[in-house]
Design a protein around this motif. Structure first.
Motif, PDB file in Angstrom:
ATOM      1  N   GLU A   1      -8.335   6.368  14.208  1.00 36.37           N
ATOM      2  CA  GLU A   1      -7.793   6.812  12.925  1.00 36.37           C
ATOM      3  C   GLU A   1      -6.741   5.823  12.422  1.00 36.37           C
ATOM      4  O   GLU A   1      -6.691   5.491  11.233  1.00 36.37           O
ATOM      5  CB  GLU A   1      -7.194   8.212  13.049  1.00 36.37           C
ATOM      6  N   TYR A   2      -5.887   5.369  13.362  1.00 34.66           N
ATOM      7  CA  TYR A   2      -4.877   4.353  13.028  1.00 34.66           C
ATOM      8  C   TYR A   2      -5.545   3.117  12.444  1.00 34.66           C
ATOM      9  O   TYR A   2      -5.154   2.624  11.381  1.00 34.66           O
ATOM     10  CB  TYR A   2      -4.074   3.978  14.281  1.00 34.66           C
ATOM     11  N   PHE A   3      -6.545   2.593  13.136  1.00 35.54           N
ATOM     12  CA  PHE A   3      -7.196   1.351  12.733  1.00 35.54           C
ATOM     13  C   PHE A   3      -7.824   1.471  11.348  1.00 35.54           C
ATOM     14  O   PHE A   3      -7.643   0.603  10.491  1.00 35.54           O
ATOM     15  CB  PHE A   3      -8.258   0.954  13.773  1.00 35.54           C
ATOM     16  N   PHE A   4      -8.543   2.551  11.099  1.00 30.75           N
ATOM     17  CA  PHE A   4      -9.217   2.701   9.812  1.00 30.75           C
ATOM     18  C   PHE A   4      -8.212   2.839   8.669  1.00 30.75           C
ATOM     19  O   PHE A   4      -8.433   2.297   7.578  1.00 30.75           O
ATOM     20  CB  PHE A   4     -10.191   3.885   9.853  1.00 30.75           C
ATOM     21  N   LEU A   5      -7.091   3.527   8.895  1.00 25.68           N
ATOM     22  CA  LEU A   5      -6.078   3.648   7.844  1.00 25.68           C
ATOM     23  C   LEU A   5      -5.347   2.323   7.653  1.00 25.68           C
ATOM     24  O   LEU A   5      -5.078   1.915   6.522  1.00 25.68           O
ATOM     25  CB  LEU A   5      -5.094   4.768   8.162  1.00 25.68           C
ATOM     26  N   GLU A   6      -5.029   1.653   8.727  1.00 27.58           N
ATOM     27  CA  GLU A   6      -4.341   0.356   8.650  1.00 27.58           C
ATOM     28  C   GLU A   6      -5.188  -0.651   7.871  1.00 27.58           C
ATOM     29  O   GLU A   6      -4.679  -1.379   7.016  1.00 27.58           O
ATOM     30  CB  GLU A   6      -4.054  -0.159  10.067  1.00 27.58           C
ATOM     31  N   ILE A   7      -6.476  -0.677   8.131  1.00 26.21           N
ATOM     32  CA  ILE A   7      -7.372  -1.597   7.421  1.00 26.21           C
ATOM     33  C   ILE A   7      -7.504  -1.197   5.957  1.00 26.21           C
ATOM     34  O   ILE A   7      -7.544  -2.056   5.072  1.00 26.21           O
ATOM     35  CB  ILE A   7      -8.750  -1.668   8.112  1.00 26.21           C
TER      36      ILE A   7
ATOM     37  N   ALA B   1       0.841  -1.197   0.000  1.00 23.99           N
ATOM     38  CA  ALA B   1       0.000   0.000   0.000  1.00 23.99           C
ATOM     39  C   ALA B   1       0.876   1.248   0.000  1.00 23.99           C
ATOM     40  O   ALA B   1       0.376   2.356  -0.104  1.00 23.99           O
ATOM     41  CB  ALA B   1      -0.925   0.010   1.218  1.00 23.99           C
ATOM     42  N   GLY B   2       2.179   1.054   0.106  1.00 23.87           N
ATOM     43  CA  GLY B   2       3.136   2.149   0.093  1.00 23.87           C
ATOM     44  C   GLY B   2       3.620   2.471   1.496  1.00 23.87           C
ATOM     45  O   GLY B   2       2.871   2.381   2.465  1.00 23.87           O
ATOM     46  N   VAL B   3       4.867   2.837   1.588  1.00 21.42           N
ATOM     47  CA  VAL B   3       5.486   3.129   2.870  1.00 21.42           C
ATOM     48  C   VAL B   3       4.799   4.304   3.567  1.00 21.42           C
ATOM     49  O   VAL B   3       4.769   4.383   4.797  1.00 21.42           O
ATOM     50  CB  VAL B   3       7.011   3.355   2.700  1.00 21.42           C
ATOM     51  N   GLU B   4       4.217   5.205   2.782  1.00 24.15           N
ATOM     52  CA  GLU B   4       3.549   6.372   3.354  1.00 24.15           C
ATOM     53  C   GLU B   4       2.375   5.955   4.243  1.00 24.15           C
ATOM     54  O   GLU B   4       2.132   6.572   5.284  1.00 24.15           O
ATOM     55  CB  GLU B   4       3.025   7.290   2.242  1.00 24.15           C
ATOM     56  N   CYS B   5       1.655   4.930   3.820  1.00 24.41           N
ATOM     57  CA  CYS B   5       0.493   4.461   4.587  1.00 24.41           C
ATOM     58  C   CYS B   5       0.927   3.925   5.950  1.00 24.41           C
ATOM     59  O   CYS B   5       0.338   4.262   6.979  1.00 24.41           O
ATOM     60  CB  CYS B   5      -0.251   3.398   3.782  1.00 24.41           C
ATOM     61  N   GLU B   6       1.973   3.113   5.935  1.00 23.00           N
ATOM     62  CA  GLU B   6       2.481   2.559   7.192  1.00 23.00           C
ATOM     63  C   GLU B   6       3.002   3.667   8.108  1.00 23.00           C
ATOM     64  O   GLU B   6       2.732   3.669   9.317  1.00 23.00           O
ATOM     65  CB  GLU B   6       3.589   1.546   6.917  1.00 23.00           C
TER      66      GLU B   6
END
Length: 177
Positions: A107-113, A88-93
């Protein structure tokens, strides 16, 4: 462009569930952030010299013990395969880590998913592309199967990853397992 139903499924919401306003907001914010900042990528590395010996699959000199994978490859008389890497790209992580450190677990959870959904979507796209390529050559592509799936020990993830890196000089970004 992850279908809304797939994102909801990965978040753990049942089909047809009416989202609370906060959940809908978190989904929208994650999608908006990712649309502006995400840099997804996929890469496929073809392997050659697939053989079956002693109930194991050999890719070159590396041995992978998975009864299901070995059986599939043997029944298909497979001569080569593809190792597909997706991100998903290093930026997402990095953003997910920042959100966690900033004590924003929702916010972490929704972006991680969302990142997980992107990777699943990329794997599906890679499979479709490989099927089209194989079809044009009169070949077939078997269904995606990875270490950690039923019947294939997760410990094989490292040697499979190392095999993918052999001979490949450049990637869209630094990759880690």
């Amino acid at each position: 462009d992850i279908p809304d139903g797939e994102y909801r499924r990965l978040l753990g919401f049942p089909p047809g569930h009416e989202l609370a306003p906060r959940a809908a907001e978190l989904m929208a914010c994650s999608r908006e952030w990712y649309a502006k900042n995400g840099r997804p990528w996929i890469a496929a590395v073809e392997t050659e010299a697939l053989t079956v010996a002693g109930g194991a699959l050999l890719i070159g000199t590396r041995k992978f013990v998975s009864t299901q994978l070995t059986r599939q490859m043997q029944e298909a008389a497979a001569e080569s395969g593809f190792i597909v890497l997706a991100s998903a790209g290093v930026e997402c992580e990095a953003q997910a880590q920042r959100l966690w450190q900033d004590e924003k677990p929702d916010e972490y959870f929704f972006l991680e998913i969302l990142g997980s959904a992107v990777v699943e979507h990329l794997i599906m796209q890679a499979g479709a592309r490989l099927c089209a390529w194989a079809d044009a050559q009169g070949r077939v592509v078997l269904p995606h199967y990875s270490p950690g799936y039923t019947g294939w020990d997760i410990a094989d993830q490292r040697p499979l990853f190392d095999l993918a890196l052999e001979g490949k000089q450049s990637w869209p970004e630094e990759i880690r397992l």
